[in-house]
Design a protein around this motif. Structure first.
Motif, mmCIF file in Angstrom:
data_model
loop_
_atom_site.group_PDB
_atom_site.id
_atom_site.type_symbol
_atom_site.label_atom_id
_atom_site.label_comp_id
_atom_site.label_asym_id
_atom_site.label_seq_id
_atom_site.Cartn_x
_atom_site.Cartn_y
_atom_site.Cartn_z
ATOM 1 N N SER A 1 1.677 6.852 52.420
ATOM 2 C CA SER A 1 2.954 5.812 52.776
ATOM 3 C C SER A 1 3.346 6.395 53.834
ATOM 4 N N THR A 2 3.536 7.635 54.547
ATOM 5 C CA THR A 2 4.503 8.088 55.375
ATOM 6 C C THR A 2 3.787 8.180 56.357
ATOM 7 N N PRO A 3 4.146 8.225 57.421
ATOM 8 C CA PRO A 3 3.428 8.921 58.891
ATOM 9 C C PRO A 3 3.309 10.365 58.979
ATOM 10 N N ALA A 4 4.500 10.868 58.284
ATOM 11 C CA ALA A 4 4.864 12.288 58.310
ATOM 12 C C ALA A 4 3.555 13.147 58.114
ATOM 13 N N ARG A 5 3.416 14.518 59.179
ATOM 14 C CA ARG A 5 2.242 16.039 58.224
ATOM 15 C C ARG A 5 3.101 16.453 59.032
ATOM 16 N N CYS A 6 2.279 17.781 58.323
ATOM 17 C CA CYS A 6 2.457 18.963 59.323
ATOM 18 C C CYS A 6 1.192 19.533 59.348
ATOM 19 N N ASP B 1 8.728 11.642 59.980
ATOM 20 C CA ASP B 1 9.940 12.024 58.860
ATOM 21 C C ASP B 1 9.739 12.863 58.736
ATOM 22 N N LEU B 2 10.806 14.088 58.706
ATOM 23 C CA LEU B 2 10.549 15.029 57.888
ATOM 24 C C LEU B 2 11.415 15.460 56.504
ATOM 25 N N ASP B 3 10.863 14.404 55.191
ATOM 26 C CA ASP B 3 11.610 14.219 54.258
ATOM 27 C C ASP B 3 11.233 14.636 52.633
ATOM 28 N N ASP B 4 11.656 13.752 51.971
ATOM 29 C CA ASP B 4 11.457 14.507 50.504
ATOM 30 C C ASP B 4 10.013 14.342 50.318
ATOM 31 N N THR C 1 14.014 17.316 69.386
ATOM 32 C CA THR C 1 15.384 16.092 70.410
ATOM 33 C C THR C 1 16.002 17.023 69.540
ATOM 34 N N PRO C 2 17.482 16.161 71.006
ATOM 35 C CA PRO C 2 18.491 16.464 71.199
ATOM 36 C C PRO C 2 19.057 16.465 69.674
ATOM 37 N N ALA C 3 18.631 15.909 69.067
ATOM 38 C CA ALA C 3 19.759 15.205 68.115
ATOM 39 C C ALA C 3 19.584 16.586 67.048
ATOM 40 N N LEU C 4 18.254 16.688 66.864
ATOM 41 C CA LEU C 4 17.269 17.640 65.937
ATOM 42 C C LEU C 4 17.866 19.016 66.548
ATOM 43 N N ARG C 5 17.895 19.521 67.674
ATOM 44 C CA ARG C 5 18.031 20.818 68.849
ATOM 45 C C ARG C 5 19.835 20.452 67.955
ATOM 46 N N ASP C 6 21.042 20.004 67.718
ATOM 47 C CA ASP C 6 21.963 19.865 67.223
ATOM 48 C C ASP C 6 21.843 20.639 65.775
ATOM 49 N N LEU C 7 21.219 19.632 65.302
ATOM 50 C CA LEU C 7 20.980 19.671 63.708
ATOM 51 C C LEU C 7 20.599 21.502 63.380
ATOM 52 N N LEU C 8 19.654 21.890 64.274
ATOM 53 C CA LEU C 8 19.408 23.386 63.804
ATOM 54 C C LEU C 8 20.257 24.343 64.708
ATOM 55 N N ASP C 9 21.200 24.236 65.635
ATOM 56 C CA ASP C 9 22.291 25.049 65.984
ATOM 57 C C ASP C 9 23.414 24.472 65.232
ATOM 58 N N LEU C 10 23.369 23.861 64.489
ATOM 59 C CA LEU C 10 24.243 24.020 63.314
ATOM 60 C C LEU C 10 23.745 24.710 62.234
ATOM 61 N N ARG D 1 8.139 19.077 68.826
ATOM 62 C CA ARG D 1 7.911 17.912 69.699
ATOM 63 C C ARG D 1 8.194 16.547 68.738
ATOM 64 N N GLY D 2 6.734 16.297 67.898
ATOM 65 C CA GLY D 2 6.674 14.799 66.879
ATOM 66 C C GLY D 2 7.611 14.334 66.220
ATOM 67 N N VAL D 3 8.366 15.542 65.633
ATOM 68 C CA VAL D 3 9.274 14.899 64.668
ATOM 69 C C VAL D 3 10.102 14.193 65.400
ATOM 70 N N THR D 4 10.837 13.226 64.054
ATOM 71 C CA THR D 4 11.760 12.086 64.402
ATOM 72 C C THR D 4 12.965 11.266 63.527
ATOM 73 N N PHE D 5 12.903 12.894 62.249
ATOM 74 C CA PHE D 5 13.710 12.418 61.422
ATOM 75 C C PHE D 5 13.618 13.904 60.427
ATOM 76 N N CYS D 6 15.019 14.917 60.011
ATOM 77 C CA CYS D 6 15.424 15.763 59.178
ATOM 78 C C CYS D 6 15.396 15.715 58.474
ATOM 79 N N ASP D 7 15.600 15.742 57.257
ATOM 80 C CA ASP D 7 16.803 15.812 56.559
ATOM 81 C C ASP D 7 17.260 17.461 55.582
ATOM 82 N N VAL D 8 18.136 17.033 54.905
ATOM 83 C CA VAL D 8 18.789 18.541 54.648
ATOM 84 C C VAL D 8 17.447 18.999 53.880
ATOM 85 N N PRO D 9 16.649 19.931 52.874
ATOM 86 C CA PRO D 9 15.561 20.310 52.568
ATOM 87 C C PRO D 9 15.485 20.581 53.689
#
Length: 128
Positions: free
Chosen positions: A11-16, A30-33, A92-101, A59-67
């Motif tokens: 049901s999700t397009p996310a993969r590793c 989307d990196l989620d639960d 992405t810029p948003a993910l860079r901000d989170l990783l930096d945080l 490069r293909g990450v569209t979302f990253c949750d806290v876990p």
């Protein structure tokens, strides 16, 4: 080439995908639960393989949750304990901000083109 493909529920397009021979972890979607168990398994496999450079292709990450962020922090600690270099590529810029945080900013690198990765001895993007 040793590799492990970690797929979440259909049901999700996310993969590793991890290439144990080169130490490259490629993430997409989307990196989620829903992906958490597979992501953790990929990180465990990478840790056991002990490559000198751990390259995480974001490069293909569209979302990253806290876990998922916690997994990256754990990955940093594991790399440090094994004297490996951790490179977080193509966020992405948003993910860079989170990783930096969360203290991972020093591991962020700009995403090279696949041909540049190959010339540096790192496999290119095969779109996991």
């Amino acid at each position: 080439m040793q590799s492990l493909l970690c797929l979440p529920s259909p049901s999700t397009p996310a993969r590793c995908r991890i290439d144990l021979a080169t130490g490259q972890l490629t993430l997409r979607g989307d990196l989620d639960d829903r992906l958490q168990p597979q992501l953790a398994a990929c990180v465990t496999a990478l840790t056991a393989a002990r490559p000198r450079v751990w390259l995480v292709d974001l490069r293909g990450v569209t979302f990253c949750d806290v876990p998922s962020l916690r997994v990256f922090v754990a990955l940093q600690g594991a790399a440090r304990r094994r004297s490996a270099d951790l490179l977080l590529v193509g966020a992405t810029p948003a993910l860079r901000d989170l990783l930096d945080l969360v203290g991972l900013g020093s591991h962020l690198v700009d995403a090279p083109e696949p041909s540049e990765l190959a010339s540096a001895g790192v496999p290119g993007d095969d779109r996991a």
